[in-house]
Design an enzyme around this catalytic site. Structure first.
Site, PDB file in Angstrom:
ATOM      1  NE  ARG A   1      -1.409   1.369   1.073  1.00 49.49           N
ATOM      2  CZ  ARG A   1      -0.200   0.890   1.297  1.00 49.49           C
ATOM      3  NH1 ARG A   1       0.135   0.503   2.497  1.00 49.49           N
ATOM      4  NH2 ARG A   1       0.678   0.788   0.321  1.00 49.49           N
TER       5      ARG A   1
ATOM      6  NE  ARG B   1      -3.465   9.002   5.041  1.00 49.02           N
ATOM      7  CZ  ARG B   1      -4.163   8.496   6.028  1.00 49.02           C
ATOM      8  NH1 ARG B   1      -4.176   7.201   6.244  1.00 49.02           N
ATOM      9  NH2 ARG B   1      -4.857   9.279   6.832  1.00 49.02           N
ATOM     10  CB  ILE B   2       2.684   3.966   2.586  1.00 46.47           C
ATOM     11  CG1 ILE B   2       3.522   4.188   3.848  1.00 46.47           C
ATOM     12  CG2 ILE B   2       3.396   3.038   1.609  1.00 46.47           C
ATOM     13  CD1 ILE B   2       3.672   2.959   4.718  1.00 46.47           C
ATOM     14  CG  LEU B   3       1.714   7.882  -2.288  1.00 45.90           C
ATOM     15  CD1 LEU B   3       2.458   8.967  -3.048  1.00 45.90           C
ATOM     16  CD2 LEU B   3       0.214   7.994  -2.512  1.00 45.90           C
TER      17      LEU B   3
ATOM     18  CG  ASN C   1       9.065  11.816   0.513  1.00 45.60           C
ATOM     19  OD1 ASN C   1       8.204  12.618   0.907  1.00 45.60           O
ATOM     20  ND2 ASN C   1       9.634  10.930   1.330  1.00 45.60           N
TER      21      ASN C   1
ATOM     22  CG  HIS D   1      12.542  10.645   5.491  1.00 43.29           C
ATOM     23  ND1 HIS D   1      11.333  10.194   5.981  1.00 43.29           N
ATOM     24  CD2 HIS D   1      13.509  10.186   6.334  1.00 43.29           C
ATOM     25  CE1 HIS D   1      11.560   9.476   7.071  1.00 43.29           C
ATOM     26  NE2 HIS D   1      12.862   9.463   7.311  1.00 43.29           N
TER      27      HIS D   1
ATOM     28  CG  ASP E   1      10.657   7.145   4.255  1.00 43.56           C
ATOM     29  OD1 ASP E   1      10.073   7.972   3.550  1.00 43.56           O
ATOM     30  OD2 ASP E   1      10.334   6.910   5.425  1.00 43.56           O
TER      31      ASP E   1
HETATM   32  C1  GRF Z   1       8.835  17.481   6.737  1.00 44.04           C
HETATM   33  O1  GRF Z   1       9.846  17.499   7.689  1.00 44.04           O
HETATM   34  C2  GRF Z   1       8.922  16.254   5.864  1.00 44.04           C
HETATM   35  O2  GRF Z   1      10.206  15.789   5.712  1.00 44.04           O
HETATM   36  C3  GRF Z   1       8.124  15.246   6.653  1.00 44.04           C
HETATM   37  O3  GRF Z   1       7.061  15.971   7.167  1.00 44.04           O
HETATM   38  C4  GRF Z   1       7.463  17.322   7.367  1.00 44.04           C
HETATM   39  C5  GRF Z   1       6.420  18.176   6.707  1.00 44.04           C
HETATM   40  O4  GRF Z   1       6.499  19.497   7.099  1.00 44.04           O
HETATM   41  N1  GRF Z   1       7.752  14.139   5.816  1.00 44.04           N
HETATM   42  P1  GRF Z   1       5.605  20.629   6.411  1.00 44.04           P
HETATM   43  O5  GRF Z   1       4.154  20.129   6.412  1.00 44.04           O
HETATM   44  O6  GRF Z   1       6.118  20.819   5.021  1.00 44.04           O
HETATM   45  O7  GRF Z   1       5.786  21.830   7.271  1.00 44.04           O
END
Ligand code: GRF
Length: 231
Positions: free
Chosen positions: A89, A115-117, A131, A133, A169
């Site tokens: 990783r 992926r976790i960065l 990001n 979420h 997150d």
């Molecule tokens: C989003 O809901 C984001 O929050 C999550 O994955 C989804 C990605 O959707 N991490 P898309 O590929 O932008 O349609």
């Protein structure tokens, strides 16, 4: 670390030192893993008059990500950096860092990047990675936030647009929007409504960051008015 290396580790500083490019737009690199609807929202926002941002790279961790196709259609550079092509990783983090840094981004946007960065990546772009979420953090971290919220039986969930730090997150919150759970919702239907909010908030967050209008104070992200931006 010599001066050159410092510029390389801090693309924002390096870019500024080198002067602005042909256009005055701030450069945005986007990381995707899948469908890319958030990427599309960014591309649409960037294409708007006077947006001040340009998506200069779309990178994915797998070749089949539809987000790459969206980027190609928009004439944007793409890259695929696969974890499987690297011994571990940290090596993947560094390879991705190098590819993204080469695009000299002002902002790095994770738009459904699954992926976790690790620190090798995150430390190269301090307070410049954003990001989105699909939950109201700190509730329901992780890869199945919508499913987990439904299973828990919450009446209200939503999305969180936040800066990325070295925990998953976790970084300072830029925007949140609440989305009520409706009777009969399944994961897909609820996620679609959450995404509508993400599509609205993620481009706003990217622009604020690009304009230098985010000041980080511990866990808090303070959003500045344009006249408050240090020159
Ligand atoms: C989003 O809901 C984001 O929050 C999550 O994955 C989804 C990605 O959707 N991490 P898309 O590929 O932008 O349609």
């Amino acid at each position: 670390m010599n001066h050159k290396a410092q510029e390389w580790f801090n693309p924002l500083g390096g870019y500024r030192a080198a002067g602005r490019g042909v256009a005055d737009d701030r450069r945005v690199a986007v990381l995707v893993s899948g469908h890319g609807s958030n990427l599309q929202a960014l591309l649409d926002a960037a294409a708007g008059p006077g947006s001040g941002i340009a998506v200069v790279l779309v990178a994915a961790d797998r070749a089949g990500a539809f987000g790459l196709e969206r980027a190609r259609r928009a004439g944007i550079d793409t890259a695929v950096v696969r974890p499987g092509d690297h011994p571990d990783r940290p090596a993947f983090d560094l390879a991705l860092r190098d590819r993204v840094a080469a695009a000299r981004p002002d902002v790095v946007c994770l738009a459904g990047f699954m992926r976790i960065l690790g620190p090798g990546f995150v430390r190269a772009f301090p307070d410049r990675i954003v990001n989105t979420h699909p939950s109201l953090l700190p509730a329901f971290r992780g890869a199945h936030a919508v499913r987990d919220a439904l299973a828990y039986g919450v009446k209200l969930t939503g999305c969180t647009v936040h800066l990325v730090d070295e925990e998953v997150d976790h970084g300072p919150v830029l925007f949140q929007a609440a989305v009520p759970v409706e009777p009969g919702d399944d994961e897909d239907r609820l996620h679609q409504r959450i995404k509508r909010e993400e599509h609205r908030l993620l481009p706003r967050a990217v622009r604020l960051l690009a304009e230098g209008r985010v000041r980080v104070e511990g866990r808090r992200a303070v959003l500045l008015e344009p006249e408050e931006v240090p020159r």
